[in-house]
Scaffold this active site. Structure first.
Site, PDB file in Angstrom:
ATOM      1  N   TYR A  45       0.948  -1.121  -0.051  1.00 57.02           N
ATOM      2  CA  TYR A  45       0.005   0.259   0.041  1.00 57.02           C
ATOM      3  C   TYR A  45       0.777   1.357  -0.190  1.00 57.02           C
ATOM      4  O   TYR A  45       0.686   2.130  -0.830  1.00 57.02           O
ATOM      5  CB  TYR A  45      -0.989   0.067   1.290  1.00 57.02           C
ATOM      6  CG  TYR A  45      -1.462   1.341   1.497  1.00 57.02           C
ATOM      7  CD1 TYR A  45      -2.491   1.817   0.483  1.00 57.02           C
ATOM      8  CD2 TYR A  45      -1.484   1.967   2.606  1.00 57.02           C
ATOM      9  CE1 TYR A  45      -3.071   3.025   0.721  1.00 57.02           C
ATOM     10  CE2 TYR A  45      -2.073   3.220   2.806  1.00 57.02           C
ATOM     11  CZ  TYR A  45      -2.785   3.814   2.019  1.00 57.02           C
ATOM     12  OH  TYR A  45      -3.669   4.839   2.110  1.00 57.02           O
ATOM     13  N   LYS A  95       1.498   4.035  -3.035  1.00 53.15           N
ATOM     14  CA  LYS A  95       1.141   5.668  -2.952  1.00 53.15           C
ATOM     15  C   LYS A  95       2.534   6.346  -3.357  1.00 53.15           C
ATOM     16  O   LYS A  95       2.656   7.350  -4.068  1.00 53.15           O
ATOM     17  CB  LYS A  95       0.972   5.875  -1.653  1.00 53.15           C
ATOM     18  CG  LYS A  95      -0.529   5.345  -1.469  1.00 53.15           C
ATOM     19  CD  LYS A  95      -1.738   6.344  -2.108  1.00 53.15           C
ATOM     20  CE  LYS A  95      -3.136   6.015  -1.785  1.00 53.15           C
ATOM     21  NZ  LYS A  95      -4.188   6.633  -2.499  1.00 53.15           N
TER      22      LYS A  95
END
Ligand code: UDP
Length: 326
Positions: free
Chosen positions: A140, A144
């Site tokens: 995750y 990003k």
């Protein structure tokens, strides 16, 4: 301005749409409703579609000359990203590239990106400022950070201006009671505690009580959803006025342990609920607190909900007036 909000049917996106509309902007939401709710989009236009769908994007950008795009349609669960990295890289990276490339094709030059404290990984020091090293410890966070890198390069090459906002822990609900957090499955601490407080859940499980903190539980920096949205509005204005990209960490700068959050929820709800203790959850740093000095200085951002009790009260109102009646 004309603003496209991708993921405007989700938790943060729906509050953003409401705030933009209240400031007089023309808002269009694009959402595939995989996690969002059509009835959470209370303002502006709505298109059901996927941010990875070029044809949908081309049609939208042809129909309206957007001044800016805000992107809230990322997947957000750390644990899931470890088990299903392909899902995270596809949506958070590949689909975001499709969106950015469509913006470039249609000459839309301003982008606001929902980034995260997870790009920093295990903190070297706290509170975390923008200069802190960036070494994510899960897919995750990597997904990003990859987009932040892409955005640096797209700025240089294509003049695409971006504002990346690294959220610490978004919490609370619309004080007007119209909107709130409705994740399925819910994995976030405050809504889960409030489910226990309202009796919709048997107990709250505390993940780890042997962390190097005063009471042994993890410390996080909770920021009210409207304050977070306000930073987007200010970030957009700042980016357009200065014609430059920027990155900001967003938090209140004050940490609360899981046990402290539970105590506040007991006080706010007036209910005593069961707490059980579980092993640590994978990928959870002990302390994540933001140094948001830069956002305060450059954007003039000042969170209104500085007190966690006020934040929890808005979430409790949503729990009791909306979620309990579902
Ligand atoms: N947490 C917990 N029990 C839960 C959910 C979360 O103890 O049922 C803890 C979690 O380990 C972390 C903190 O609460 O230390 C905040 O977790 P959340 O998932 O809300 O946000 P994150 O910090 O992961 O973005």
């Amino acid at each position: 301005m004309k603003i496209l909000v991708v993921g405007g049917a989700g938790y943060i996106g729906s509050h953003m749409v409401k705030q933009l509309a209240s400031k007089g902007h023309d808002v269009t939401t694009l959402d595939n409703l995989s996690y969002g709710y059509r009835d959470a989009v209370k303002y502006g236009e709505f298109t059901e579609g996927d941010l990875g769908d070029e044809a949908v994007l081309d049609a939208l950008f042809k129909s309206t000359r957007f001044d800016a795009v805000m992107h809230f349609a990322g997947f957000i669960q750390v644990g899931e990203s470890v088990i299903k990295p392909a899902m995270y890289y596809h949506n958070n990276v590949v689909n975001t590239l499709t969106l950015l490339d469509a913006m470039i094709r249609h000459e839309v030059k301003n982008f606001i990106f929902s980034s995260t404290a997870a790009i920093f990984g295990e903190p070297d020091y706290t509170p975390i400022d923008e200069k802190h090293s960036k070494q994510p410890i899960n897919p995750y966070g990597h997904s990003k950070l990859m987009i932040e890198q892409v955005l640096d390069d797209y700025d240089r090459a294509y003049g695409l201006r971006s504002t990346c906002l690294r959220y610490f822990n978004a919490a609370g609900a619309d004080p007007g009671g119209e909107l709130g957090e409705r994740h399925i499955p819910e994995t976030h601490l405050i809504p889960l505690i409030l489910q226990a407080a309202s009796g919709r859940r048997e107990d709250i499980k505390v993940f780890g009580s042997d962390y190097p903190t005063d009471d042994g539980t993890c410390i996080r920096d909770y920021i009210h959803i409207n304050d977070l949205c306000e930073a987007h509005s200010l970030g957009l204005q700042h980016m357009i006025e200065n014609d430059r990209s920027a990155r900001f960490n967003l938090g209140n700068g004050k940490g609360f342990s899981v046990k402290e959050v539970i105590d506040i929820a007991r006080e706010v709800s007036g209910n005593n609920f069961k707490v059980s203790y579980e092993p640590r959850r994978d990928g959870d740093p002990a302390i994540l607190v933001a140094d948001a000095t830069l956002a305060r200085q450059d954007l003039g951002w000042k969170p209104r909900f500085a007190d966690l009790k006020d934040i929890v009260e808005t979430a409790w109102h949503w729990e009791t007036t909306f979620l309990c009646k579902q």
